[in-house]
Scaffold this motif. Structure first.
Motif, PDB file in Angstrom:
ATOM      1  N   ALA A 208      36.490  37.480 -28.172  1.00  0.00           N
ATOM      2  CA  ALA A 208      35.096  37.599 -27.741  1.00  0.00           C
ATOM      3  C   ALA A 208      34.761  39.055 -27.460  1.00  0.00           C
ATOM      4  CB  ALA A 208      34.865  36.747 -26.498  1.00  0.00           C
ATOM      5  N   GLU A 209      33.540  39.433 -27.807  1.00  0.00           N
ATOM      6  CA  GLU A 209      33.099  40.796 -27.512  1.00  0.00           C
ATOM      7  C   GLU A 209      32.711  40.938 -26.042  1.00  0.00           C
ATOM      8  OE1 GLU A 209      29.963  41.543 -30.369  1.00  0.00           O
ATOM      9  OE2 GLU A 209      31.345  42.790 -31.533  1.00  0.00           O
ATOM     10  N   ASN A 210      32.132  39.889 -25.486  1.00  0.00           N
ATOM     11  CA  ASN A 210      31.691  39.919 -24.092  1.00  0.00           C
ATOM     12  C   ASN A 210      32.488  38.894 -23.292  1.00  0.00           C
ATOM     13  OD1 ASN A 210      30.261  40.107 -21.655  1.00  0.00           O
ATOM     14  ND2 ASN A 210      28.627  38.730 -22.355  1.00  0.00           N
ATOM     15  N   ILE A 211      33.317  39.361 -22.378  1.00  0.00           N
ATOM     16  CA  ILE A 211      34.136  38.437 -21.581  1.00  0.00           C
ATOM     17  C   ILE A 211      33.562  38.228 -20.185  1.00  0.00           C
ATOM     18  CG2 ILE A 211      36.235  38.945 -22.867  1.00  0.00           C
ATOM     19  CD1 ILE A 211      37.096  40.755 -20.567  1.00  0.00           C
ATOM     20  N   ARG A 212      32.385  38.788 -19.917  1.00  0.00           N
ATOM     21  CA  ARG A 212      31.728  38.525 -18.641  1.00  0.00           C
ATOM     22  C   ARG A 212      31.098  37.129 -18.666  1.00  0.00           C
ATOM     23  NH1 ARG A 212      27.419  42.652 -17.064  1.00  0.00           N
ATOM     24  NH2 ARG A 212      26.615  41.986 -19.097  1.00  0.00           N
ATOM     25  N   ASN A 213      31.125  36.461 -17.555  1.00  0.00           N
ATOM     26  CA  ASN A 213      30.594  35.095 -17.530  1.00  0.00           C
ATOM     27  C   ASN A 213      30.259  34.687 -16.101  1.00  0.00           C
ATOM     28  OD1 ASN A 213      29.944  32.497 -18.688  1.00  0.00           O
ATOM     29  ND2 ASN A 213      31.821  31.728 -17.764  1.00  0.00           N
ATOM     30  N   ILE A 214      29.255  33.841 -15.964  1.00  0.00           N
ATOM     31  CA  ILE A 214      28.883  33.268 -14.671  1.00  0.00           C
ATOM     32  C   ILE A 214      28.967  31.753 -14.793  1.00  0.00           C
ATOM     33  CG2 ILE A 214      27.026  32.937 -12.996  1.00  0.00           C
ATOM     34  CD1 ILE A 214      26.004  35.712 -13.716  1.00  0.00           C
ATOM     35  N   ALA A 215      29.606  31.124 -13.825  1.00  0.00           N
ATOM     36  CA  ALA A 215      29.744  29.663 -13.810  1.00  0.00           C
ATOM     37  C   ALA A 215      29.159  29.107 -12.524  1.00  0.00           C
ATOM     38  CB  ALA A 215      31.210  29.265 -13.925  1.00  0.00           C
ATOM     39  N   ILE A 216      28.418  28.016 -12.642  1.00  0.00           N
ATOM     40  CA  ILE A 216      27.953  27.288 -11.454  1.00  0.00           C
ATOM     41  C   ILE A 216      29.054  26.317 -11.062  1.00  0.00           C
ATOM     42  CG2 ILE A 216      26.198  25.760 -10.510  1.00  0.00           C
ATOM     43  CD1 ILE A 216      24.236  26.870 -12.531  1.00  0.00           C
ATOM     44  N   ASP A 217      29.653  26.536  -9.900  1.00  0.00           N
ATOM     45  CA  ASP A 217      30.801  25.730  -9.480  1.00  0.00           C
ATOM     46  C   ASP A 217      30.399  24.410  -8.844  1.00  0.00           C
ATOM     47  OD1 ASP A 217      32.745  27.413 -10.414  1.00  0.00           O
ATOM     48  OD2 ASP A 217      32.908  28.557  -8.572  1.00  0.00           O
ATOM     49  N   SER A 218      29.410  24.433  -7.974  1.00  0.00           N
ATOM     50  CA  SER A 218      29.065  23.214  -7.248  1.00  0.00           C
ATOM     51  C   SER A 218      27.653  23.308  -6.669  1.00  0.00           C
ATOM     52  CB  SER A 218      30.068  22.956  -6.106  1.00  0.00           C
ATOM     53  OG  SER A 218      30.033  24.022  -5.166  1.00  0.00           O
ATOM     54  N   VAL A 219      27.100  22.150  -6.382  1.00  0.00           N
ATOM     55  CA  VAL A 219      25.805  22.033  -5.719  1.00  0.00           C
ATOM     56  C   VAL A 219      25.967  21.001  -4.609  1.00  0.00           C
ATOM     57  CG1 VAL A 219      23.377  21.407  -5.967  1.00  0.00           C
ATOM     58  CG2 VAL A 219      24.533  22.603  -7.822  1.00  0.00           C
ATOM     59  N   TYR A 220      25.486  21.319  -3.411  1.00  0.00           N
ATOM     60  CA  TYR A 220      25.631  20.378  -2.312  1.00  0.00           C
ATOM     61  C   TYR A 220      24.481  20.558  -1.322  1.00  0.00           C
ATOM     62  CZ  TYR A 220      27.773  24.517  -0.186  1.00  0.00           C
ATOM     63  OH  TYR A 220      28.018  25.788   0.269  1.00  0.00           O
TER      64      TYR A 220
END
Length: 642
Positions: A208-220
């Motif tokens: 991958a050219e871009n290895i930056r990433n944001i993940a939504i882990d949880s909602v509560y």
């Protein structure tokens, strides 16, 4: 050197013919008279010597010419370097996990890998292709072209060992040419431990050219107000993000709220306030990287009243009536002597408040109640039967009480990460008024501490079977023995212990973690519950438990999203599913695991390498060329050698 037709070499005996012709060739000379033979004699000697050399040269060229012709027809060749693997089966292990959603120089890694297969695999090539979710055995590229183009991403981790085992089980007696196509994210040496040195293994590792990433882990739900919920969204950033990142909240297809988040660290939370009513939607973030973890689906159903039964003396149950108010709970308190056993299965939580004796019939009933998803709260009495208490605890696990000790203890430790307190505290705190007890039992076993004394033994502990919970106090909580009733912890502790997960809170199930859900529903003999949305539907595993139904989802559904549970045409509950965030960190690429394999840039490189390694070196062409060379050489000798 080897020959395809060695029997033709017998014709080498024909080399005797030019030798015989050379040895027995007779030439007649015509007499010519000259007046002076002195010069003729010298010329005769010179001519005879040249003629002899010419004949020998012609003999050699003719012998070599004939030998080249015979050897050429015998078709000589040199054996291929990798000849022993010539009969191997081609097996392609393709990674279609979510990390392959990352974009390389020519688009998404998985789509580029599929295009590489479609463009560079020979139409006549037979192979087996195995992904984390599908397998195509002994096929060719044209037969599975459509399936490859429609291949979807999977939350199943890429485990080459497991996929290779499937291939070996299919054709155990056939050698394998193995091609791994993976980005090597989350790959471990254990995942390739079954790859021996006998079969060739090629590794194609797109990056991958871009290895930056944001993940939504949880909602509560972080806070419940009279008319609103405060929703907290926890996010994880992999890499540095300088610009603000937009995050949006949708109820169905309608945009409810939108904001910008500045990531000044790895973890970040964002808060939304929504009306206290049914919610069936998702929250999404925009990061121009992996798409699967940018959306988190969740549902909130309108709160239903939980049924709570307290068994004990009325005066000791009085503080519970102040917590379990009529607007949120159906609270009943009863002495043990007046207990209606038929009403127990209708409860969501049962509190045993300082009972001196616990009948075996109640123990049996509570065991069944807990197995069906009910919550049980045990508060011991100072003068209770220790044997009776331990008999009850043994039905839930291996916890047990040791005898009461008259020693004052402070309650000093809170398990902030325990489900009871996850939404209670905004941050950890050590500065609060410590409750205390004057006398307490010592609780042993595998119960998880929730509140602990200063000597690290539990004041309150819990057990769970993933449907129901058992909460065990180690001391009476009446005002004579403890000031716990005056502590700020009293309300959230008892409030959350009585809540049923099926009636309140956020519904968001992680696919593949074999989570279960308990619903209040009565089904007829042939009736089943169905989970569906506008795109898909499935029937989960279900177990009827009197007036409740236990649903188990396993690895379904295949696609994350908002769904509803239907009983016939009746929608009885909204539910949401999300994929586990196991592929979110693209920094976990581990190419070194594949270093012992042959590295390849594309499928074309693999096929070319195999062809060159297993193609014999044909030599007959060179002998044909040699034949032509010697033929020309003979002509030159005939013409120019005197």
């Amino acid at each position: 050197m080897q020959f395809k037709h060695p029997e033709i070499l017998y014709f080498l005996f024909l080399l005797v013919i030019p030798i015989l012709v050379h040895l027995f060739q007779l030439r007649r000379f015509q007499k010519q008279y000259f007046t002076n033979v002195r010069f003729l004699k010298e010329l005769s000697m010179q001519t005879r010597k040249s003629s002899k050399i010419k004949k020998w040269l012609l003999l050699c060229t003719r012998l070599l010419l004939l030998a080249c012709v015979i050897i050429a027809f015998a078709q000589p060749f040199f054996k291929a370097k990798d000849n022993e693997n010539k009969g191997n089966e081609m097996v392609i292990l393709l990674d279609n996990s979510f990390s392959m959603q990352a974009k390389g120089s020519r688009g998404e890694l998985l789509k580029r890998a599929v295009q590489d297969l479609l463009e560079n695999t020979p139409e006549s090539q037979q192979f087996s292709l195995i992904t984390t979710t599908n397998a195509y055995w002994n096929t060719d590229i044209k037969s599975i072209q459509k399936e490859l183009q429609n291949l979807t991403y999977s939350d199943v981790p890429y485990k080459p060992d497991f996929l290779l085992t499937k291939a070996q089980a299919k054709n155990p007696n056939t050698g394998k040419d193995v091609v791994l196509i993976t980005d090597a994210v989350n790959l471990d040496s254990k995942d390739v431990s079954k790859f021996g040195t006998g079969s060739p293994v090629y590794a194609i590792v797109p990056e991958a050219e871009n290895i930056r990433n944001i993940a939504i882990d949880s909602v509560y739900i972080s806070q419940t107000m009279d008319n609103f919920y405060e929703i907290k969204v926890d996010m994880q950033a992999y890499g540095e993000f300088e610009d603000d990142v937009p995050i949006a909240l949708y109820n169905g297809k309608n945009l409810t709220a939108k904001t910008l988040v500045k990531f000044n660290g790895e973890k970040k939370s964002s808060t939304f306030t929504i009306p206290k009513k049914d919610f069936h939607g998702y929250v999404s973030v925009t990061d121009n990287s992996l798409a699967y973890d940018n959306t988190y689906h969740f549902s909130i159903s309108k709160p239903q009243k939980s049924n709570v039964l307290a068994i004990g003396e009325s005066q000791k149950n009085a503080f519970l009536a102040k917590i379990y108010t009529a607007d949120e709970f159906n609270f009943i308190d009863t002495p043990l002597s007046g207990l209606d056993y038929n009403s127990l299965e209708k409860q969501d939580a049962i509190i045993l408040n300082e009972l001196k004796e616990i009948p075996q019939s109640l123990v049996t009933t509570l065991k069944d109640f807990y197995a069906k998803g009910g919550n049980v709260v045990i508060i011991p009495a100072a003068d209770c039967s220790l044997q009776s208490l331990n008999t009850l605890l043994s039905t839930f696990g291996n916890s047990a009480y040791k005898p009461l000790t008259q020693t004052e203890r402070l309650i000093t430790k809170i398990a902030f990460s325990h489900p009871l307190y996850q939404t209670v505290f905004e941050k950890k705190t050590d500065n609060f008024q410590y409750p205390k007890v004057s006398a307490a039992f010592t609780l042993t076993g595998n119960a998880m501490p929730v509140l602990s004394y200063d000597d690290q033994t539990p004041f309150l502990a819990s057990l769970t079977n993933r449907l129901g919970n058992v909460y065990i106090f180690s001391a009476p909580v009446n005002k004579t023995n403890s000031n716990f009733q005056n502590s700020p912890l009293i309300v959230p502790t008892y409030y959350n212990m009585a809540l049923s997960s099926g009636k309140t809170g956020i519904s968001a199930i992680t696919i593949g973690q074999n989570q279960s859900l308990l619903l209040d529903a009565v089904l007829s003999k042939d009736e089943v519950l169905t989970v569906k949305n506008q795109d898909a539907d499935f029937i989960p595993m279900q177990q009827v438990l009197n007036n409740k139904v236990k649903l188990s989802f396993g690895n379904y559904p295949e696609t994350a999203g908002n769904y509803s549970i239907f009983k016939g045409d009746e929608n009885i509950k909204n539910i949401s599913f999300n994929h586990a965030r196991t592929e979110s960190n693209l920094n976990q690429q581990n190419k070194s695991v594949l270093s012992s394999f042959t590295k390849a840039d594309s499928v074309a490189t693999v096929y070319n390498d195999i062809k060159s390694e297993r193609t014999a070196s044909e030599m007959w062409k060179w002998f044909i060329i040699g034949t032509l060379v010697f033929l020309l050489l003979e002509l030159f000798i005939q013409k120019f050698v005197k």
